[in-house]
Scaffold this motif. Sequence first.
Motif: not given
Length: 306
Positions: A88-99
């Motif tokens: 999920y893109r919102d989870h990517q954002a909250e975790m500051n993940e690059d990928a």
Amino acid sequence: MKLASFTTSDRRRGAGILTDKGIRALILERIDGADPGSSPMRRLLSAHGTDLPEVTSAGEGELFSIEDVQLDAPVPDPGKIIAAPVNYRDHQAEMNEDAHISALGFFLKSPASVLAPGETVRLPYTDRRFDQEGELALVIGKEASHVSVQDALGFVAGYTLLLDMTMRGGEDRSTRKSFDTFTPMGPYLVTPDEVGSLDELNLRCWVDDDLRQDADIKDLIWGVPELIAYASSVTKLMPGDIITTGTPAGIGQVTDGQRIALEIRPLGRLEVNVSALGATACPTKGANRGPKPPATVTPVRAAAAR
């Protein structure tokens, strides 16, 4: 159709269909202390796979009240648990993940980490952070290898709820997510005809009375067909294998004494307890490595605005 795995008070285990009167056993066997082999549900899937709605013996087996049996995870002994990281893109954002998943592929969780509904997640360490991750999971119904995205849903026996409990840090995902009790699953296996369109499903997860996760399944980066097709291109999928689809924003720390509840209608509600009883110091040194989770839970309203 909803199916359940269960254990009776007189030491029998079974797989059956949920009816308005209770659970009607399709397979029922006594636990005699010897290695029982595959679970009744695994054998049911091997025999009927994606044709579970056509099982005709529902009126022949013994009937049990739900209150009189202990529900097990729908598939207590999956051969594989394939998990989707950052889907999920919102989870990517909250975790500051690059990928996200398109670069990461999948990871595996230990089948021994499966936990039945109503049981207790055991936190192993006193000095590490552990988070809840609510997810939609699917159960493979027949052998699948190199299937196309277009054909992928034809290999699904049903869907269930899954909590991907996670230790934060820099250790490999499969390590951080494979502790015993770290994959609560259930309460039922729900066949695709009863689930309907996946794009209409909504996931909500609470810790105690705090609603932490509220997301639409349609917001997955890779949807269920894409996940099945990709996984089957890497490893042969077998009846009873689990694919879990990833978690949305709203992950957060869980601690001793809390209770987690996950709900996706019409799949039901999965609830488990959390305990740190017997926890010790962690022997690995990854605490300050890896993606940095938010210090506080991402607000539901922010997730809903994704």
